[in-house]
Enzyme design. Structure first.
Site, PDB file in Angstrom:
ATOM      1  CG  LEU A   1      -1.936  -1.084   1.396  1.00 15.34           C
ATOM      2  CD1 LEU A   1      -2.601  -0.998   2.767  1.00 15.34           C
ATOM      3  CD2 LEU A   1      -2.983  -0.981   0.297  1.00 15.34           C
ATOM      4  CG  ASP A   2      -0.123   5.123  -1.730  1.00 22.47           C
ATOM      5  OD1 ASP A   2      -0.466   5.479  -0.585  1.00 22.47           O
ATOM      6  OD2 ASP A   2      -0.801   5.385  -2.738  1.00 22.47           O
ATOM      7  CB  ALA A   3       3.859   6.516   2.091  1.00 22.87           C
TER       8      ALA A   3
END
Length: 268
Positions: free
Chosen positions: A118-120
């Protein structure tokens, strides 16, 4: 290694281990109950129903399911659900020094790794495990595991927009359609949208919503395959229940022979 030692015959050839012992050791049920399951035809080994009580198996290679649900025979494998908070990158070591996943795995004896990414700035359900085979299958784009996201977006989302998301839109890397989409709420110039999709394309949820004129301001993944985030607080972990693990293993085994296709791991 599964933690079981196979017996040998007089020639030194492995005979395997009694199915009752293996399943009892895996925490499925007592040996007596497992015997009952066998007589009721509820257990399969490599897809074939077991009919004899003396059946022996090789826990290292044989696949067992009970009532159609896969069983993990290797008790050294660990499966953990994390509610990843925003600001944390989906990596065990970030080369830029940003907060990473090590803080959530350091209390576990096993070396755990994340399944997909999952992106930041996206929060939500992430699986941590030392089961490399399962991680590879579930994270690969060609497998197409269903995921459910809730996005807070700018503007008031209309019914026509929801319909457009499910009918399909064109992005720079090709067409995409949500499996399901619904509007959850609209207030004060923003909306909550739930999207269900199986694509593993890079940042696909954010790109889809931006393409229909509603940039994402907050994004959380609530579901991954059969797993639901539930009430797990952000930044907390818990081990999967036996029911959750069985459902996840069953899913991963269902199409584990799927041919690999080019593409990126998910990074919503």
């Amino acid at each position: 290694m599964s933690g079981f030692e196979a017996s040998t015959d007089s020639e030194g050839a492995p005979e395997g281990i009694r199915l009752q012992k293996v399943l009892a050791g895996a925490g499925v049920a007592s040996r007596r109950v497992v015997e009952q399951y066998i007589t009721e035809g509820r257990i399969r080994v490599n897809g074939i129903v077991v009919s004899e009580l003396g059946r022996r198996i090789d826990p290292e290679h044989d696949l067992v399911d009970v009532d159609g649900t896969a069983v993990q025979l290797d008790v050294s494998k660990r499966y953990v659900m994390l509610n990843k908070p925003t600001g944390v990158v989906s990596s065990m070591k970030d080369e830029n020094g940003r907060p990473d996943l090590r803080r959530f795995t350091e209390d576990y004896e096993e070396r755990l790794y994340n399944v997909g990414r999952l992106d930041a700035e996206t929060s939500g359900l992430l699986i941590l495990t030392n089961d490399g085979a399962l991680a590879h299958v579930l994270a690969h784009p060609s497998f197409g595991v269903t995921k459910v996201y809730i996005a807070k977006v700018e503007g008031t989302v209309l019914a026509q927009t929801i319909s457009k998301l499910t009918k399909g839109i064109e992005l720079e890397d090709g067409p995409i359609a949500a499996d399901k989409a619904r509007l959850l709420d609209t207030s004060r110039g923003s909306s909550l949208v739930e999207l269900t999709l199986h694509s593993g394309r890079n940042r696909i949820v954010r790109r889809m919503l931006a393409a229909v004129g509603h940039p994402v301001t907050e994004l959380v993944r609530r579901q991954f395959g059969p797993l639901h985030l539930g009430t797990l607080p952000a930044g907390k972990t818990r081990e999967l229940t036996k029911i959750e693990l069985g459902a996840l293993l069953t899913l991963s085994r269902r199409d584990s022979g799927v041919a690999e296709a080019p593409g990126e791991q998910e990074n919503e």
